[in-house]
Write a protein that holds these residues in place. Structure first.
Motif, PDB file in Angstrom:
ATOM      1  N   VAL A 130       0.877  -1.179   0.000  1.00  0.00           N
ATOM      2  CA  VAL A 130       0.000   0.000   0.000  1.00  0.00           C
ATOM      3  C   VAL A 130       0.911   1.225   0.000  1.00  0.00           C
ATOM      4  CG1 VAL A 130      -1.796   1.261   1.245  1.00  0.00           C
ATOM      5  CG2 VAL A 130      -1.764  -1.240   1.289  1.00  0.00           C
ATOM      6  N   LEU A 242      -7.638  -1.396   3.772  1.00  0.00           N
ATOM      7  CA  LEU A 242      -7.224  -2.417   2.798  1.00  0.00           C
ATOM      8  C   LEU A 242      -8.354  -2.816   1.855  1.00  0.00           C
ATOM      9  CD1 LEU A 242      -5.218  -4.696   5.257  1.00  0.00           C
ATOM     10  CD2 LEU A 242      -4.258  -3.245   3.466  1.00  0.00           C
ATOM     11  N   CYS A 252      -4.615  -1.388  -2.156  1.00  0.00           N
ATOM     12  CA  CYS A 252      -3.381  -2.128  -2.447  1.00  0.00           C
ATOM     13  C   CYS A 252      -2.910  -1.998  -3.897  1.00  0.00           C
ATOM     14  CB  CYS A 252      -3.590  -3.617  -2.155  1.00  0.00           C
ATOM     15  SG  CYS A 252      -3.963  -3.935  -0.444  1.00  0.00           S
TER      16      CYS A 252
END
Lengths: 445, 221
Positions: A130, A242, A252
């Protein structure tokens, strides 16, 4: 004969000082810009650490979903039964492929990656990260903004960062959500002040304390996949950072390392399979992944749209600009050379009268141009040295560190020499072929 | 030695043909010192350029020592000029960026002569025109007469059999002109060099063996 040519060449340079200045400035400045440009390109796009494997890396930086417009066909059947009319209506919706009605795009969700990308067979290694999340920390009660890159263990294997001390965190740190971090030298210096070692010191982010396990040199390239002040285990991020949206989207990126230079296509093919085989949600018709190589990623914000691979186009434009940059001074040099050689009409006539052949004169004038280019090259070398020092010190583009590359210099000098010769060849050929009587008659002496 | 037969030279523009030389036929013997005279624009220098293989005729044939040059390539003409002909111009046409010695060496440069021999021969030629003390001077450091003597040294350094002199005294006063003329006459008498000289000066022309007169591109008997 060469001694005679050299003597003449140096004399001509000394005699026409303004011409010499303009020519030398043109050559050295062109060479300097070429050197700086190529150094910059090498800095940004070269296979240097941490992007030594750049030719084997593909990055899936995001994904999108599209819903096609629908064409509606309504069929009405009329039935008479028992003296009354009954209408039977059939409505058929057909998607018009290519006509987008709505679309949605984002980076990839962590769960999507785990389910669809991580099982891929064609890459040698897959990393999930990330990038570029800004955080605020308060060393000594002063606010400091850091850019974090939350990464997994494979990230360090795909991107070969230069560790000044310590080492990257590994699989166990990822699994255990350990509060470990790798900092850049500059970030560590900003946070802790100048220290001999930063290992095992602690960085406080919010209520969490992160132990420094490694210190890396700042990467030269500005590619976002390797940019960051602090690198931490991706598993420390909360789920909402996420995964979000449609169950597929999230925060991501994925880096895929090909087994060798030739297997990039099989990774692309496997990604296509993922696009085709993934179950569509919320009425979307297609899903697509933004799969790019390192050059594409660099070109993306400059010329490309997100769903095109624009690296090659970008390089071609860059190459075209460089050629253009060389051609313009070449034409100027040709122009200057014509004027200069015209002034030497008498010399040409006399040399030919006394037995010089056209090729003798061509060689002479080309030799003069080579001397000029060589001197310009030396000056260009000096200019480049100082310009690079200034550029690196001033940090005009943050994180960029230009390095002198002798191969690049050699190639640049050869290119300049080539254009120098070209710029001399045309006027020399034109004048060397002139009739002797005309050359002598037209002389200004 | 030199024979010119039915030589014509025309210059063409889009709409105009200018006849510079019209059907010239003449013969010059070996060892002869010939002057070409005539008013400005009559074609004197054009004729000299043709004989010196610096320009090509529109019609006619030039033979030097029995050789014809109509179909010779540029390379062969250059070699012939280099080995057999010497040139002296009114405006000297010395290369201002080179010292006297290098100017004089010039014809030998294209002959593949070694540097040492070039130097030796150039020094000899300069001694012949009494300029040994000026070998490292540059042309702009010399007087007009000295420049023309350097030009003569350059013309004779390769021992040519024929010298082409285009108004060699034209830019000099009478004293310097006489000096130059004396050198040319000595070269002709002592070295048996054939000299073809274009001049406006009747006195200078009278010192030569024969005067060829031109008028409007035609030979005047």
């Amino acid at each position: 004969m060469l001694k005679n040519y050299l003597k003449i060449a140096l004399k001509v340079l000394k005699r026409n000082r303004f011409y010499t200045f303009v020519s030398l400035f043109g050559i050295s400045f062109t060479l300097m810009v070429l050197m700086l440009s190529t150094a910059f390109i090498d800095n940004e796009l070269g296979a240097n650490r941490p992007l030594s494997n750049k030719d084997r890396i593909l990055v899936v930086s995001g994904m999108g979903m599209k819903k096609w417009q629908r064409e509606t066909n309504t069929t009405i059947d009329t039935i008479y039964r028992n003296d009354s009319t009954i209408l039977d209506t059939t409505i058929i919706e057909t998607p018009i492929v290519g006509n987008s009605q709505s679309s949605s795009s984002s980076q990839l969700g962590y769960d999507f990656c785990k389910e669809h990308i991580l099982p891929m067979q064609s890459p040698e290694m897959i990393s999930l990260f990330v990038p570029q999340r800004q955080i605020e920390v308060y060393p000594n009660n002063a606010r400091l903004e850091l850019s974090t890159c939350m990464v997994d263990a494979n990230y360090w294997k795909i991107f070969d960062f230069d560790f000044v001390e310590g080492q990257p965190f590994g699989e166990s740190s990822i699994e255990n959500q350990s509060h470990h971090t790798v900092l850049t030298e500059e970030a560590a210096g900003k946070y802790f002040g100048a220290q001999d070692s930063y290992l095992n010191r602690e960085l406080v982010w919010g209520h969490d304390v992160y132990k420094i396990v490694g210190i890396i040199k700042e990467p030269n390239t500005s590619s976002f996949v390797v940019q960051g002040d602090a690198f931490m285990p991706v598993t420390n991020l909360p789920d909402h950072a996420l995964n979000y949206g449609y169950g597929y989207f999230g925060g991501c990126n994925v880096a895929l390392l090909a087994k060798d230079g030739a297997s990039g296509e099989s990774m692309t093919a496997e990604l296509k399979q993922i696009e085709n085989n993934t179950e569509m949600k919320d009425g979307f018709d297609i899903l697509y992944l933004w799969e790019k190589d390192i050059t594409d990623l660099y070109a993306w914000p400059i010329i490309g749209s997100q769903d095109t691979r624009s690296g090659n186009k970008f390089l071609m434009i860059l190459f075209g600009v460089l050629i253009l940059f060389l051609i313009i001074p070449t034409f100027n040099l040709i122009n200057l050379n014509i004027t200069r050689i015209l002034e030497r009409s008498s010399e040409i006539g006399v040399r030919k009268a006394f037995g010089a052949r056209t090729d003798h004169l061509l060689i002479q004038f080309l030799f003069e141009n080579i001397v000029l280019t060589f001197l310009g090259g030396l000056l260009g070398l000096v200019f480049t040295f100082f310009a690079m020092r200034w550029f690196n010190k001033a940090q005009i583009l943050e994180g960029t560190h230009l390095e002198f590359n002798s191969t690049v210099f050699g190639i640049s000098l050869l290119i300049t020499l080539f254009f120098g010769i070209c710029s001399g060849l045309f006027p020399a050929w034109k004048m060397a072929g002139k009739e002797i009587a005309v050359a002598i008659k037209n002389s200004r002496i | 030695m030199i024979s010119v037969n039915n030589l014509s030279k025309s210059y063409f523009t889009d709409t105009l043909e200018t006849l510079a030389l019209n059907n010239i036929t003449l013969h010059i013997e070996k060892g002869e010192f010939v002057s070409i005279m005539g008013p400005s624009g009559c074609g004197k220098s054009t004729l000299l350029n043709m004989i010196g293989l610096l320009d090509s005729p529109t019609e006619g044939v030039i033979r030097i020592e029995g050789q014809e040059f109509r179909h010779k390539k540029e390379k062969e003409l250059a070699r012939y000029r280099n080995q057999n002909l010497g040139f002296i111009f009114q405006s000297f046409h010395l290369i201002s960026d080179l010292p006297v010695i290098d100017n004089v060496e010039l014809p030998l440069l294209y002959r593949g002569t070694s540097a040492r021999e070039r130097r030796h021969k150039a020094e000899e030629a300069l001694a012949q025109v009494e300029l040994s003390h000026r070998i490292f001077h540059y042309p702009n450091q010399l007087s007009g007469g000295q420049r023309q003597r350097v030009a003569i040294a350059r013309a004779i350094v390769g021992n040519p059999t024929i010298l082409m002199a285009d108004e060699p005294t034209g830019n000099l006063d009478s004293v310097l002109g006489d000096e130059v003329m004396k050198i040319l006459m000595d070269l002709n008498q002592e070295n048996n060099v054939t000299i073809v000289m274009v001049t406006h000066d009747e006195n200078m022309a009278q010192k030569t063996h024969r005067i060829i007169r031109l008028y409007d591109g035609n030979l005047v008997n």
